[in-house]
Structures are given as C-alpha cells and as structure tokens.
Write a protein that holds these residues in place. Structure first.
Motif, PDB file in Angstrom:
ATOM      1  N   ALA A 186       9.813   3.951  -2.669  1.00  0.00           N
ATOM      2  CA  ALA A 186       9.981   2.519  -2.414  1.00  0.00           C
ATOM      3  C   ALA A 186      11.087   1.974  -3.300  1.00  0.00           C
ATOM      4  N   ALA A 187      11.871   1.046  -2.732  1.00  0.00           N
ATOM      5  CA  ALA A 187      13.020   0.519  -3.463  1.00  0.00           C
ATOM      6  C   ALA A 187      12.825  -0.919  -3.902  1.00  0.00           C
ATOM      7  N   GLN A 188      11.947  -1.659  -3.232  1.00  0.00           N
ATOM      8  CA  GLN A 188      11.763  -3.065  -3.548  1.00  0.00           C
ATOM      9  C   GLN A 188      10.282  -3.374  -3.676  1.00  0.00           C
ATOM     10  N   GLU A 189       9.970  -4.663  -3.758  1.00  0.00           N
ATOM     11  CA  GLU A 189       8.584  -5.098  -3.930  1.00  0.00           C
ATOM     12  C   GLU A 189       7.698  -4.559  -2.818  1.00  0.00           C
ATOM     13  N   SER A 235       1.248  -8.689  -4.501  1.00  0.00           N
ATOM     14  CA  SER A 235       2.675  -8.346  -4.577  1.00  0.00           C
ATOM     15  C   SER A 235       2.898  -7.456  -5.791  1.00  0.00           C
ATOM     16  N   HIS A 236       3.423  -6.269  -5.542  1.00  0.00           N
ATOM     17  CA  HIS A 236       3.674  -5.293  -6.611  1.00  0.00           C
ATOM     18  C   HIS A 236       5.176  -5.201  -6.866  1.00  0.00           C
ATOM     19  N   GLN A 290     -16.425  -2.719   2.779  1.00  0.00           N
ATOM     20  CA  GLN A 290     -15.246  -2.052   2.222  1.00  0.00           C
ATOM     21  C   GLN A 290     -13.995  -2.633   2.871  1.00  0.00           C
ATOM     22  N   PRO A 291     -12.965  -2.929   2.092  1.00  0.00           N
ATOM     23  CA  PRO A 291     -11.795  -3.590   2.673  1.00  0.00           C
ATOM     24  C   PRO A 291     -10.919  -2.637   3.478  1.00  0.00           C
ATOM     25  N   ARG A 292     -10.201  -3.202   4.407  1.00  0.00           N
ATOM     26  CA  ARG A 292      -9.081  -2.476   5.012  1.00  0.00           C
ATOM     27  C   ARG A 292      -7.855  -2.695   4.142  1.00  0.00           C
ATOM     28  N   GLU A 293      -7.137  -1.608   3.889  1.00  0.00           N
ATOM     29  CA  GLU A 293      -5.950  -1.659   3.030  1.00  0.00           C
ATOM     30  C   GLU A 293      -4.703  -1.455   3.873  1.00  0.00           C
ATOM     31  N   ILE A 294      -3.804  -2.401   3.810  1.00  0.00           N
ATOM     32  CA  ILE A 294      -2.533  -2.313   4.523  1.00  0.00           C
ATOM     33  C   ILE A 294      -1.415  -2.456   3.497  1.00  0.00           C
ATOM     34  N   VAL A 295      -0.551  -1.464   3.412  1.00  0.00           N
ATOM     35  CA  VAL A 295       0.556  -1.496   2.462  1.00  0.00           C
ATOM     36  C   VAL A 295       1.863  -1.490   3.227  1.00  0.00           C
ATOM     37  N   THR A 296       2.817  -2.266   2.714  1.00  0.00           N
ATOM     38  CA  THR A 296       4.139  -2.365   3.328  1.00  0.00           C
ATOM     39  C   THR A 296       5.182  -1.935   2.310  1.00  0.00           C
ATOM     40  N   PHE A 297       5.964  -0.920   2.676  1.00  0.00           N
ATOM     41  CA  PHE A 297       6.998  -0.374   1.794  1.00  0.00           C
ATOM     42  C   PHE A 297       8.376  -0.709   2.356  1.00  0.00           C
ATOM     43  N   ARG A 298       9.300  -0.909   1.436  1.00  0.00           N
ATOM     44  CA  ARG A 298      10.701  -1.119   1.799  1.00  0.00           C
ATOM     45  C   ARG A 298      11.531  -0.063   1.080  1.00  0.00           C
ATOM     46  N   HIS A 299      12.259   0.715   1.863  1.00  0.00           N
ATOM     47  CA  HIS A 299      13.030   1.834   1.308  1.00  0.00           C
ATOM     48  C   HIS A 299      14.515   1.575   1.540  1.00  0.00           C
ATOM     49  N   ARG A 300      15.300   1.764   0.518  1.00  0.00           N
ATOM     50  CA  ARG A 300      16.751   1.690   0.665  1.00  0.00           C
ATOM     51  C   ARG A 300      17.279   3.110   0.836  1.00  0.00           C
ATOM     52  N   LEU A 301      17.855   3.389   2.007  1.00  0.00           N
ATOM     53  CA  LEU A 301      18.242   4.755   2.352  1.00  0.00           C
ATOM     54  C   LEU A 301      19.706   4.805   2.784  1.00  0.00           C
ATOM     55  N   ASP A 302      20.274   6.015   2.649  1.00  0.00           N
ATOM     56  CA  ASP A 302      21.629   6.230   3.161  1.00  0.00           C
ATOM     57  C   ASP A 302      21.546   6.637   4.629  1.00  0.00           C
ATOM     58  N   ALA A 303      22.650   7.032   5.202  1.00  0.00           N
ATOM     59  CA  ALA A 303      22.676   7.353   6.628  1.00  0.00           C
ATOM     60  C   ALA A 303      21.728   8.489   6.966  1.00  0.00           C
ATOM     61  N   LEU A 304      21.717   9.553   6.117  1.00  0.00           N
ATOM     62  CA  LEU A 304      20.828  10.677   6.370  1.00  0.00           C
ATOM     63  C   LEU A 304      19.364  10.260   6.244  1.00  0.00           C
ATOM     64  N   GLY A 305      19.060   9.433   5.240  1.00  0.00           N
ATOM     65  CA  GLY A 305      17.687   8.980   5.068  1.00  0.00           C
ATOM     66  C   GLY A 305      17.212   8.148   6.243  1.00  0.00           C
ATOM     67  N   MET A 306      18.053   7.246   6.742  1.00  0.00           N
ATOM     68  CA  MET A 306      17.668   6.441   7.901  1.00  0.00           C
ATOM     69  C   MET A 306      17.483   7.313   9.138  1.00  0.00           C
ATOM     70  N   ALA A 307      18.328   8.334   9.269  1.00  0.00           N
ATOM     71  CA  ALA A 307      18.179   9.238  10.406  1.00  0.00           C
ATOM     72  C   ALA A 307      16.863  10.015  10.299  1.00  0.00           C
ATOM     73  N   ARG A 308      16.510  10.461   9.101  1.00  0.00           N
ATOM     74  CA  ARG A 308      15.258  11.197   8.937  1.00  0.00           C
ATOM     75  C   ARG A 308      14.055  10.302   9.209  1.00  0.00           C
ATOM     76  N   SER A 368       2.008  -6.663 -11.125  1.00  0.00           N
ATOM     77  CA  SER A 368       1.365  -7.036  -9.865  1.00  0.00           C
ATOM     78  C   SER A 368       0.909  -8.478  -9.978  1.00  0.00           C
ATOM     79  N   GLU A 369       0.902  -9.186  -8.857  1.00  0.00           N
ATOM     80  CA  GLU A 369       0.504 -10.593  -8.859  1.00  0.00           C
ATOM     81  C   GLU A 369      -0.257 -10.910  -7.590  1.00  0.00           C
ATOM     82  N   VAL A 370      -1.313 -11.704  -7.733  1.00  0.00           N
ATOM     83  CA  VAL A 370      -2.096 -12.109  -6.575  1.00  0.00           C
ATOM     84  C   VAL A 370      -2.514 -13.556  -6.758  1.00  0.00           C
ATOM     85  N   SER A 371      -2.404 -14.343  -5.696  1.00  0.00           N
ATOM     86  CA  SER A 371      -2.899 -15.724  -5.676  1.00  0.00           C
ATOM     87  C   SER A 371      -4.147 -15.761  -4.815  1.00  0.00           C
TER      88      SER A 371
END
Length: 395
Positions: free
Chosen positions: A17-20, A378-379, A46-64, A384-387
């Motif tokens: 992961a590259a960002q928050e 938000s990580h 029990q909660p459902r857990e949903i995580v969202t990742f943001r990745h900064r990739l080069d051309a090869l990474g985006m293709a993969r 980490s921060e939560v309201s």
C-alpha cells in the motif's frame, strides 16, 4: 487456507500500500426503543471487515494488477493487511526461519501467512513476499520454509522491512486504475475479509460493572454535540401548539475521535472497537468538561462536595462523576444534593481517598453506546484514527 467449493485457489495480492488505508467494520444491531429504555439485539455479533488499499504502481505493476483481476476477480484472495504491519526487532537474512517481532500486536495466525516487504524493492515497484507461519511465539514468527527476500542483499536492515499478516478475502467492487503517466498510476482495491478474529477487550477501569473510556488520545468535539428529548408537536391549526414527550429519556449525542500513535495503541484501539460490537455494548465516558467546580477543598475522608451551581439541584442526584486526583480518575455517584445560598452541596457515594484542593477537575460521567453499526478507521503511516458518534443511554 481452506478453499471455497467451486472457487479456484486463493491468489496473492502482492502490492504494498502506498497511501492511507481505509478499514470499515460493520455490525448489525436491532435497537428496540421504549418510553423509558431500550433493548439491543445483536443480529451480527462479529463484524464484517472491508479494507481499501491504494497502490502506486509503474506500468508493469498496473499491467500485473489488471491481469490478476482478469484471471480471478471472483476468487478468494490472500490479502496482506498493511495497516497491521510491524517492523522486525532484528535484521533479516536470506534463508532465515524466524522473524523477531512482537506477535501480540497484530493478527498473525498459525498455519496462516505473513507478507514481507522491503522498502528498497517497494520503491522500485516490486512485490511483497508471502511466507507461511508454522508457529507463533510471543517474540517471533517461526516460518514453514526458509525466507527468500526480494532483494539481492544477503541481509536487510530491520528498519527496511515490514511484516504484515495475511487474511483471505474477496473483492467487493471494481478495481480502479488512475494512470497519471504511462509509468505512474494509482490502483485502488477493496476486499471483504473472511475469518473475522474474536478479539478480547482491552483492560480499562470499570465503574458499576461497565468499562470507562479514559484513553488520553480521546478528543471531544463539542461543536458536533446535540441535545434533545423525543417529542411530538400537536398542532390543530387553530389553537396553541402542544408539545407531548414521546420518550422519558433525554438524548445527548456527541462525536468522539480516537487516535492511535503506534502499533500498541493501534491494537488496543482495535480490541476496544471489537468490544463495543457496534451499537450493542455501553460504556462510561467522562465529559472532560469540568462541570463541577469546587467552592471549598475536600479532605481525603470527606463525602460532602461544595460546588458552583450549574442547574436544578434535582438533576444532579444519581449522576455519576469523575474526579481527577493524583493523576488518576476516581468515580463516584452523587447520592444527595441541597442548595446553600450561592453553592450546591453534594453528597458522594464514598470519599475520594485523597485530598482534593481547589481547582481539582470534576467531570460528569455519562453512560453511552455507539450510535452506529458502521465504524470507519483511517490508517496512515504508523497512526490510526476513528471518529465515533455516541448517544447517552439509561444508566
């Protein structure tokens, strides 16, 4: 990890992961309200857990990333939880069979997997490495096979390594790719995680059988508070408007924000949120408002408190309070109250146990619960921060 019937084996989502990182916990509670109380039924303990990742990739990474999604979008995925990543306590060598770190601060599991990422290769757009965990000790992970680091060096400094637990999950929405330039883009992916852990509640002070949230990182946001009583306005259009109370409970809603500054605080915050189970559990919350201001000092054995008036005297009887004495919080109940000229004299359930000079801060203590079953965390980098919106409930 177990395979789902009819689905191909899990694929590893290897991109650091590259960002928050955004994590959402979702419970489901049915709140049945009556005139003088409420009943809360847990429909999803029990909660459902949903995580969202943001990745900064080069051309090869985006293709993969594109080809991985094309090949197995509806499959199970092995997802590194980068928001729970830790740094080892010692350098790592190629072929190592163990990783020294505090395993009690993250969701590592025997038989599961961990992701190992090197800062050097991550900057170059390379993937993380998945390793299987054979055993877990308090200060180390023992691996099932020799470690193969994605670098040419024989030894990598601990400060250049991050180790994150891996959980199984499924994609919950389309993978988004925003290409800034031909070799620079952002890839966003959201996963619904399986095998939700059953975390134990952190150790907090208690009063009258319920925990008290006294985390010093808790920030009050009084501008978001609202006070009301559920009423119905009766207007026949000809005479005066009549206000009819629907419930006997006064509703105080506020929003609190909690921040975790390191891995230990982050894990404690996670355990506390788990213990709330959405809208199901209640806890005491000091107002931190210094509402009761002493008009005279108190001795250690005194039970009579003289304070400046703040409202009708009858409203204070039965209220709980928090006393800031000797760098600790002590909790008491107001058992009686009388007016005496320009001050109120309050009788406490027990003495403070230590002298209370003028200027001692005394706050009201409110029993609250979360006012939502959906909690978003938000990580950032190491924090980490939560309201959390909360609502007062009957004590």
């Amino acid at each position: 990890m177990p395979e789902q019937v009819g689905l191909p084996p899990p694929l590893f989502w290897p991109f650091p992961a590259a960002q928050e990182i955004t994590e959402v916990l979702e419970w489901r509670t049915d709140v049945l309200q009556a005139r003088s109380g409420e009943q809360r039924l847990a429909l999803r303990p029990q909660p459902r857990e949903i995580v969202t990742f943001r990745h900064r990739l080069d051309a090869l990474g985006m293709a993969r990333a594109t080809e991985l999604a094309r090949a197995a979008f509806a499959s199970n995925w092995l997802v590194p939880l980068w928001h729970m990543a830790l740094q080892p306590n010692a350098d790592l060598a190629q072929g190592a069979m163990e990783i020294l770190l505090d395993t009690g601060l993250s969701d590592f599991r025997v038989g599961g997997y961990a992701s190992v990422a090197c800062a050097e290769v991550a900057m170059a757009g390379e993937d993380a490495t998945a390793v299987q965990i054979a055993a877990i000790q308090p200060d180390r992970l023992i691996l099932s096979a020799p470690l193969v680091l994605p670098t040419s060096g024989a030894i990598v400094a601990a400060g250049q390594i991050t180790v994150a637990p891996i959980r199984e999950g499924v994609l919950t929405s389309a993978i988004e790719i925003v290409r800034r330039r031909q070799s620079d883009g952002m890839v966003t992916a959201s996963f619904l995680l399986r095998d939700t852990p059953d975390l134990t509640a952190p150790v907090l002070p208690t009063y009258l059988g319920r925990p008290v949230q006294v985390d010093p990182s808790l920030l009050r946001q009084p501008l978001s508070a609202n006070l009301r009583l559920a009423v119905e306005y009766v207007d026949n259009g000809f005479g005066p408007v009549v206000v009819e109370p629907i419930r006997e409970l006064f509703e105080r809603r506020e929003t609190i924000t909690l921040k975790a500054q390191d891995a230990a605080d982050r894990w404690a915050l996670r355990r506390w949120l788990w213990s709330l189970r959405g809208r199901q559990a209640s806890f005491w919350l000091p107002t931190w408002g210094h509402e009761l201001q002493l008009r005279a000092p108190m001795s250690a054995g005194a039970t009579l408190m003289r304070v400046a008036p703040i409202g009708p005297i009858a409203q204070l009887i039965g209220r709980r309070i928090a006393l800031e004495v000797s760098d600790t919080l002590r909790f008491r109940t107001i058992t009686a109250a009388i007016e005496d000229d320009f001050e109120h004299r309050l009788s406490l359930s027990s003495s403070p146990g230590t002298p209370m000079p003028l200027g001692t801060k005394v706050h009201l203590l409110t029993l609250v619960r979360a006012d939502t079953d959906r909690v978003e965390i938000s990580h950032g980098v190491g924090t980490s921060e939560v309201s959390l919106p909360v609502i007062e409930v009957p004590a």
